[in-house]
Design a protein around this motif. Structure first.
Motif, PDB file in Angstrom:
ATOM      1  N   ILE A  16       0.844  -1.206   0.000  1.00 48.97           N
ATOM      2  CA  ILE A  16       0.000   0.000   0.000  1.00 48.97           C
ATOM      3  C   ILE A  16       0.876   1.251   0.000  1.00 48.97           C
ATOM      4  N   ARG A  17       1.909   1.269   0.845  1.00 49.59           N
ATOM      5  CA  ARG A  17       2.811   2.430   0.879  1.00 49.59           C
ATOM      6  C   ARG A  17       3.484   2.643  -0.480  1.00 49.59           C
ATOM      7  N   GLU A  18       3.923   1.578  -1.098  1.00 50.10           N
ATOM      8  CA  GLU A  18       4.549   1.708  -2.420  1.00 50.10           C
ATOM      9  C   GLU A  18       3.563   2.268  -3.436  1.00 50.10           C
ATOM     10  N   GLU A  19       2.339   1.764  -3.416  1.00 55.00           N
ATOM     11  CA  GLU A  19       1.323   2.278  -4.344  1.00 55.00           C
ATOM     12  C   GLU A  19       1.022   3.744  -4.077  1.00 55.00           C
ATOM     13  N   GLU A  20       0.963   4.122  -2.807  1.00 54.94           N
ATOM     14  CA  GLU A  20       0.705   5.522  -2.466  1.00 54.94           C
ATOM     15  C   GLU A  20       1.860   6.412  -2.931  1.00 54.94           C
ATOM     16  N   LEU A  21       3.098   5.935  -2.791  1.00 54.40           N
ATOM     17  CA  LEU A  21       4.256   6.705  -3.275  1.00 54.40           C
ATOM     18  C   LEU A  21       4.203   6.873  -4.790  1.00 54.40           C
ATOM     19  N   ILE A  22       3.876   5.819  -5.474  1.00 48.28           N
ATOM     20  CA  ILE A  22       3.770   5.876  -6.939  1.00 48.28           C
ATOM     21  C   ILE A  22       2.669   6.854  -7.347  1.00 48.28           C
ATOM     22  N   ALA A  23       1.528   6.784  -6.673  1.00 45.92           N
ATOM     23  CA  ALA A  23       0.414   7.696  -6.983  1.00 45.92           C
ATOM     24  C   ALA A  23       0.809   9.139  -6.694  1.00 45.92           C
ATOM     25  N   GLU A  24       1.524   9.373  -5.595  1.00 49.86           N
ATOM     26  CA  GLU A  24       1.969  10.733  -5.249  1.00 49.86           C
ATOM     27  C   GLU A  24       2.945  11.258  -6.297  1.00 49.86           C
ATOM     28  N   ARG A  25       3.870  10.427  -6.734  1.00 53.22           N
ATOM     29  CA  ARG A  25       4.818  10.847  -7.786  1.00 53.22           C
ATOM     30  C   ARG A  25       4.083  11.173  -9.074  1.00 53.22           C
ATOM     31  N   ARG A  26       3.086  10.373  -9.388  1.00 56.77           N
ATOM     32  CA  ARG A  26       2.305  10.610 -10.605  1.00 56.77           C
ATOM     33  C   ARG A  26       1.551  11.928 -10.487  1.00 56.77           C
ATOM     34  N   ARG A  27       0.949  12.193  -9.321  1.00 60.32           N
ATOM     35  CA  ARG A  27       0.229  13.457  -9.116  1.00 60.32           C
ATOM     36  C   ARG A  27       1.183  14.652  -9.240  1.00 60.32           C
TER      37      ARG A  27
END
Length: 186
Positions: A145-156
């Motif tokens: 979940i943390r990895e996915e959230e980091l990826i989503a934050e980078r994308r944003r």
């Protein structure tokens, strides 16, 4: 010393012969006892395996949970279960408690990740089916979940920077090209 042991010498040969007779009978008897013991263990293992399969199939509708390697090793990982001094009843109680504990742990995991969505529940179930360790499963899923959230934050951030770059480019007046001045030649 020889004089003291002299009266026992006639009996020494008889005692050795008797020991030899007892040993010759003991070895085949030991082998028979071991064979019977192994047969009883195999029968108990077979009965417990059938019982385990019945419980697991009834408790876990998900194929991954029913076929998990954990169940295959449960009986072998607990040699006391197939020990002939362990009653079949107590071995079945241990197995039933283990299955119930894993079922309850799975329910905790499902309820924990149900608010995140079905993809997270599926990921958690898959992780749990690998180890049947609740703490390890939750640790791995939380990392995911943390990895996915980091990826989503980078994308944003990248999208925001791109919008800002486009807005800045649109806000700048277009610069007219500098006039070309012809130089005179002498």
């Amino acid at each position: 010393r020889t004089a003291l042991l002299a009266p026992f010498e006639p009996y020494e040969k008889a005692i050795n012969d008797l020991i030899e007779i007892v040993e010759s009978k003991r070895i085949p008897l030991d082998n028979k006892i071991k064979a019977i013991d192994e047969a009883l263990k195999a029968k108990q293992r077979e009965d417990l395996t059938k019982y385990l399969r019945t419980l697991v199939d009834a408790s876990f509708p998900d194929e991954a949970m029913r076929t998990a390697e954990y169940w295959n090793g449960l009986i072998d990982a607990n040699p006391k279960l197939t020990n002939i001094s362990t009653s079949l009843k107590s071995a079945k109680e241990f197995i039933a408690k283990t299955v119930e504990d894993r079922k309850n742990e799975l329910e905790v995991i499902r309820s924990t990740y149900s608010l995140k969505g079905p993809d997270y529940v599926a990921k958690a179930e898959l992780e749990f089916s690998k180890t049947f360790n609740q703490a390890e499963t939750m640790r791995r899923v939380n990392e995911f979940i943390r990895e996915e959230e980091l990826i989503a934050e980078r994308r944003r951030r990248a999208e925001q920077e791109e919008r800002e770059r486009q807005a800045a480019a649109a806000a700048k007046p277009a610069e007219a090209p500098a006039p070309v001045v012809a130089q005179e030649q002498d």
